[in-house]
Design a protein around this motif. Structure first.
Motif, PDB file in Angstrom:
ATOM      1  N   ALA A 350       0.984  -1.271   0.016  1.00  0.00           N
ATOM      2  CA  ALA A 350      -0.131  -0.111  -0.034  1.00  0.00           C
ATOM      3  C   ALA A 350       0.813   1.260  -0.023  1.00  0.00           C
ATOM      4  N   LEU A 351       1.987   1.223   0.810  1.00  0.00           N
ATOM      5  CA  LEU A 351       2.820   2.297   0.724  1.00  0.00           C
ATOM      6  C   LEU A 351       3.386   2.514  -0.483  1.00  0.00           C
ATOM      7  N   GLN A 534       6.399  -8.652  -4.849  1.00  0.00           N
ATOM      8  CA  GLN A 534       5.362  -9.436  -3.836  1.00  0.00           C
ATOM      9  C   GLN A 534       5.491  -8.896  -2.437  1.00  0.00           C
ATOM     10  N   ASP A 535       6.601  -9.073  -1.874  1.00  0.00           N
ATOM     11  CA  ASP A 535       6.938  -8.965  -0.461  1.00  0.00           C
ATOM     12  C   ASP A 535       7.976  -7.680  -0.344  1.00  0.00           C
ATOM     13  N   PRO A 536       7.820  -6.270  -0.692  1.00  0.00           N
ATOM     14  CA  PRO A 536       8.591  -5.345  -0.740  1.00  0.00           C
ATOM     15  C   PRO A 536       9.216  -5.076   0.235  1.00  0.00           C
ATOM     16  N   PRO A 537      10.765  -5.287   0.384  1.00  0.00           N
ATOM     17  CA  PRO A 537      11.285  -4.716   1.585  1.00  0.00           C
ATOM     18  C   PRO A 537      11.542  -3.274   1.948  1.00  0.00           C
ATOM     19  N   TYR A 538      11.427  -2.532   0.822  1.00  0.00           N
ATOM     20  CA  TYR A 538      11.470  -0.862   0.866  1.00  0.00           C
ATOM     21  C   TYR A 538      10.880  -0.357  -0.389  1.00  0.00           C
ATOM     22  N   ILE A 539      10.889   0.856  -0.627  1.00  0.00           N
ATOM     23  CA  ILE A 539      10.072   1.613  -1.617  1.00  0.00           C
ATOM     24  C   ILE A 539      11.335   2.091  -2.588  1.00  0.00           C
TER      25      ILE A 539
END
Length: 576
Positions: A350-351, A534-539
């Motif tokens: 979402a971020l 799919q599993d983002p660690p950061y932006i």
């Protein structure tokens, strides 16, 4: 810069890389950062990089008088060297640039990132990919005329294992057999290092590592010069030699004038033959005035962050050759995965959806950048964005994901869960950070309170080390190898400053390092990038471009994304 700072290759990504600490403006291809480099070949089929442009000099009569007056001297800019001109021991990235002309490695990279022999004539790798045999050039000599030998290579690698060594190169990454025992004082020599004869050395490692070739094949130090006073556990004697370098590179150190310049002369004993241009000067410059210095002829080469004004101004200089091209780094925002509000991957998704990254890139780079989609630069052979979720700005998707994760709109329009409001404290060292107003507005619209905190670099580092942050703006230095940008995300990595943990990612990181097969590595990193989305660690935020300007009378200078101008130095000539 050449190889980074503390603990070198593995930690260029992580704490050391932050905020382009190791940037080196005019010396590398990007114009504002240079470190040691890696890669093999760009995958053109999947690269979606910004357009490259070049402008050719059209009127050499327009050259500034200062430029015309230089008949045997090439001048490039450098920002702030510290005077430690010894590979493996400097802590200032600019010193890394300063050592490049003086010291040659066994192995370097070509413009496509493929390893090429320098002081090594060739190398062989055993069938199990754990033993390397380097065959040195018979005509490789130091600037004093003494030969470069296998004993020098052995000495260099031994020095890096000394318990008193605390420089940037973490030699343990190469896992040389017996290296740990030597460092701990349990052995008098390193079992895996065997000098076969004057020109051949065999190095046995304990595991396959795709980066071992460059680690083992680094810059070579003369044993006769740097090792004559060596005692185990005592390296302070080397400090006397920091300002008196002796190497086998194309140029010989001549003089360092603090605050002004570093001077070099061509090495008569260079293995490829004496460089075509007699004198080299790295002029200490202020980034704010470097464009003016190029225009007035004080510099023959300079690099700049690309923008319309700068590129337009350079294009108008009829005496300049100008290149505008992508840079081998990227910018991102760390997300502290250890915070309860960020542990849910749907919140992190979402971020991403909730931030207008394209607008941030447009505001910051004004057409000379693009939104980053995978954690490697588009110039890398590992870049592949096929099947990767792009996370285009979509406030509606962001709201749905936050609702699904249990974060509901509460009082004052701020989302809440279990009585806790969804607030983000954003750390940045850039007072003009384009993300601040955009993210603040974007996140406010979806019920998140965004609180920027502008701090200095040291404070930012301290907070990251302690994981005392929510978001933090960072940027990589020049990427050495696709593994560098992901290794810090392994669950057991002490430099995992985002607190990320994903067993599948851990497995892929190890597999990516555990083979020398470039095609297999490409497949593994592509799978890894898909898992990250799919599993983002950061932006991820941006890829950027830079502008490089070269005086039209300079021939043979071909800056690239892996060696900067370093590999061109022996070939530079001045039109008569």
């Amino acid at each position: 810069m050449k190889k980074g700072m503390k603990k070198g290759i593995s930690s260029l990504i992580g704490l050391i890389m932050l905020l382009l600490l190791l940037s080196a403006c005019a010396l590398n291809s990007s114009g504002d950062d240079e470190t040691k480099k890696s890669g093999q070949k760009t995958n053109d089929a999947t690269v979606n990089k910004a357009e490259e442009k070049s402008y050719k000099a059209t009127d050499l009569s327009a050259l500034p008088d200062k430029t015309k007056a230089r008949k045997d001297t090439f001048v490039a800019g450098i920002s702030a060297p510290g005077g430690v001109f010894l590979p493996y021991f400097y802590e200032n990235g600019w010193d890394g640039n300063a050592t490049t002309p003086i010291f040659s490695p066994l192995v370097d990279l070509d413009k496509e990132g493929k390893p090429v022999p320098i002081l090594a004539d060739s190398w062989d790798t055993s069938k199990d990919q754990m033993t390397y045999t380097f065959n040195l050039r018979k005509n490789a000599k130091y600037s004093d005329g003494s030969p470069v030998t296998a004993d020098d290579v052995a000495f260099t690698l031994t020095l890096l294992h000394d318990p008193a060594y605390n420089g940037y190169q973490d030699i343990s990454l190469a896992a040389i057999k017996g290296g740990k025992e030597y460092k701990e004082g349990k052995a008098e020599s390193i079992e895996g290092i065997k000098v076969l004869d004057e020109q051949r050395i065999e190095i046995s490692t304990e595991k396959v590592n795709a980066k071992a070739l460059l680690i083992l094949g680094g810059q070579v130090l003369s044993k006769a010069y740097y090792g004559k006073d060596y005692e185990y556990g005592k390296l302070d004697y080397l400090k006397e030699l920091y300002s008196k370098p002796l190497g086998a590179g194309p140029y010989v150190f001549s003089k360092y004038i603090p605050g002004q310049e570093i001077r070099y002369t061509a090495n008569d004993n260079y293995y490829k033959g004496k460089p075509k241009t007699e004198n080299l000067i790295y002029k200490i410059i202020d980034k704010a005035t470097s464009l003016q210095q190029f225009e007035t002829g004080e510099l023959d080469y300079a690099g700049f962050p690309a923008d319309d004004d700068t590129v337009g101004q350079l294009e108008s200089l009829k005496f300049a050759n100008v290149q505008v091209a992508p840079v081998n780094d990227y910018g991102l925002i760390y997300v502290n995965n250890t915070r309860p509000q960020f542990k849910d991957k749907e919140v992190r998704q979402a971020l991403l959806y909730g931030m207008d990254r394209q607008k941030i890139v447009d505001v910051r780079f004004k057409g000379f950048g693009q939104v980053a989609d995978v954690p490697v630069s588009p110039v890398s052979w590992a870049y592949n964005n096929e099947g990767v979720t792009q996370y285009e700005f979509d406030a509606g998707k962001a709201k749905k994901l936050l609702d699904k994760a249990g974060w509901k709109i509460g009082k004052n329009g701020i989302r809440e869960k279990d009585g806790v409001q969804l607030k983000i404290r954003y750390l940045t060292a850039d007072a003009e950070d384009a993300a601040i107003p955009i993210a603040k507005e974007n996140y406010s619209d979806i019920g998140i309170k965004f609180e920027p905190e502008i701090t200095d670099f040291n404070a930012l580092v301290s907070k990251l080390t302690a994981k005392d942050y929510d978001f933090a703006a960072v940027s990589t230095s020049q990427i050495l190898d696709p593994s560098d940008t992901v290794e810090e995300l392994a669950s057991n990595n002490p430099n995992n400053y985002v607190g990320y943990s994903n067993p599948k990612v851990d497995k892929l990181i190890q597999e990516g390092l555990g083979t020398l097969d470039i095609d297999k590595r490409k497949e593994l990193y592509h799978e890894l990038y898909k898992e990250f989305t799919q599993d983002p660690p950061y932006i991820l935020i941006h890829y950027r471009q830079s502008a490089r300007a070269i005086s039209g009378q300079i021939e043979g200078l071909v800056p690239d994304n892996y060696t900067g101008i370093g590999s061109s130095l022996p070939n530079i000539s001045i039109k008569k």
